[in-house]
Design an enzyme around this catalytic site. Sequence first.
Site, PDB file in Angstrom:
ATOM      1  N   GLU A 144       0.650  -0.913   0.071  1.00  0.00           N
ATOM      2  CA  GLU A 144       0.265  -0.496   0.291  1.00  0.00           C
ATOM      3  C   GLU A 144       0.707   1.288  -0.096  1.00  0.00           C
ATOM      4  O   GLU A 144       0.642   2.007   1.464  1.00  0.00           O
ATOM      5  CB  GLU A 144      -1.630   0.399   0.945  1.00  0.00           C
ATOM      6  N   GLU A 181      -4.635  -8.586  -0.542  1.00  0.00           N
ATOM      7  CA  GLU A 181      -5.461  -8.978   1.057  1.00  0.00           C
ATOM      8  C   GLU A 181      -7.083  -8.657   0.369  1.00  0.00           C
ATOM      9  O   GLU A 181      -6.789  -7.571  -0.338  1.00  0.00           O
ATOM     10  CB  GLU A 181      -4.821  -7.157   1.287  1.00  0.00           C
TER      11      GLU A 181
HETATM   12  O1  AHR Z   1      -5.253  -5.616   6.695  1.00  0.00           O
HETATM   13  C1  AHR Z   1      -4.906  -5.304   7.611  1.00  0.00           C
HETATM   14  C2  AHR Z   1      -4.461  -4.103   6.976  1.00  0.00           C
HETATM   15  O2  AHR Z   1      -5.435  -3.903   5.849  1.00  0.00           O
HETATM   16  C3  AHR Z   1      -2.647  -4.872   6.371  1.00  0.00           C
HETATM   17  O3  AHR Z   1      -1.783  -4.409   7.202  1.00  0.00           O
HETATM   18  C4  AHR Z   1      -2.802  -3.022   5.519  1.00  0.00           C
HETATM   19  O4  AHR Z   1      -2.390  -3.496   4.335  1.00  0.00           O
HETATM   20  C5  AHR Z   1      -4.345  -3.006   4.698  1.00  0.00           C
HETATM   21  O5  AHR Z   1      -4.770  -1.234   4.856  1.00  0.00           O
END
Ligand code: AHR
Length: 507
Positions: free
Chosen positions: A197, A315
């Site tokens: 991110e 994710e």
């Molecule tokens: O999964 C939780 C968080 O969500 C992670 O650390 C981040 O990459 C995302 O914003």
Amino acid sequence: MKNLLQATTIALSLCTAALAAEPVDVRLTVTQEAAGPRIEPEVYGHFAEHLGTGIYGGLWVGPESKIPNTRGWRNDVVGALRKLQVPVVRWPGGCFADDYDWRDGIGAPAKRPARLNKIWGNVIEPNRVGTHEFMDLVEQLGAEAYIAGNMGSMTPRSMGQWLEYMTSDSKSSLAEERRRNGRDKPWKVKYFGIGNESWGCGGSMRPEFQADLHNQYETFLHAPVVRVASGDGQANDHLVEVLMERSGSHLDALTLHYYTLPGDWTKHGSATGFDAQEWAKTLKGAIGIEGRIDAVTRIMDKHDPARRVALYVDEWGTWYDAEPGTNPGFLQQQNSLRDALVAALSFNVFHRHTERVKMTNIAQMVNVLQAMVLADGPRMVLTPTYHAFDLYKPFRGAVPVKATLRAPNWRTGDVELPAVDASVARATDGSTVLALVNLDPQRPARVQTNLTGAVRGRMLTAAAMDAHNTFAQPNALMPAPFTAGAAASPLTLELPPKSVVVVTVMQ
Ligand code: AHR
């Protein structure tokens, strides 16, 4: 008057109950034609971050713990995850990765520094779990390692040195240091993430700046890894354009992050105790991932028509309000039948995009967000999402086939959704694997297919939309055997309301 009203209400509820029992008619026509490349096992991948009790307590208790463990990793949790055949684990973050110094997590445990986990709850990060411990975990699981490197706050030299430390078979000082720390043979690191991110917690970068930085860091990774660039998570097409254009030759995969929440980022919504409207909003949100995958894929296709670069949804999952009484920075939430449907609908989307989607990593493995396992002290419980992963196992390595689904829409309030969603694939043994999700919480569905043969399968359903497992009732929601209706030929499948059904048809 009151009596009349009561009588009318009773009549109406009887009428609704009668309607509720009436199945929705659905038609599923399956062809023999492949709809895309095979479903890579890594599509069922996982993510474990140094966040809350996701690692410490949830997976790791330490070798000195009374909780049965193997070199510190809990036997119960690892055993359950082994049954799931976890193909790959991404570690150590998330946002944590871009604040992580790998040197903190090697060497004698007692000498490792205590750092503040400033990203997640400002608690002490003891660094008791570092590279050696994580690689032990993936070896115990039989999974591939997906290391998330720090591009946000460390140098390219440090990132390159971490990779050398892990993978070099030479007599370099880094490889010798690894040996002194107890690991002779190099580890296999298949996937390496360059930042996370980068538009946000990973460094607040402009896409153009990130692309240049990505190329710089990648240049110093001198080992044959799959090079993963941090991609979109904010519906930012421009970011994808820039990365594909400027960094296309420096990456093998681009990531996408996609979270599902019934509310918004200030009030996510509750994990349990929700109504039909929240149920529907959540499922709609889950299906919304398809639009993002389509958009990202279109841009990737423009720059990479040969489809060399993969898309990793590294994710994804539900993100509700933290459980009352827990540290909000620990992202701990209950997991219900609704989460199992979110998982199933997401898998179906991934199966429809196998030309690009080669890996996904649910957030996260244990105790955090849409977890497989909830653990507290010596207790452990498997979540409905765990069971959804388990049900979908026959899809691994299978080839999706073209199928037409005719299902009516289902509506609640202002949310309209298809009543049923499906995925069909040809497994390596020649059988047809069918996943059917009935999104409607009230009405069953009767799915008429053009398939014949012996059916074997399981389903996940419950009376309540928020049915879930607890430490007191760990088996409240378990998969049940599924039988096809009255040996009908071709097959007709009766889906209960709010259910996930996965069957194998041997023709
Ligand atoms: O999964 C939780 C968080 O969500 C992670 O650390 C981040 O990459 C995302 O914003």
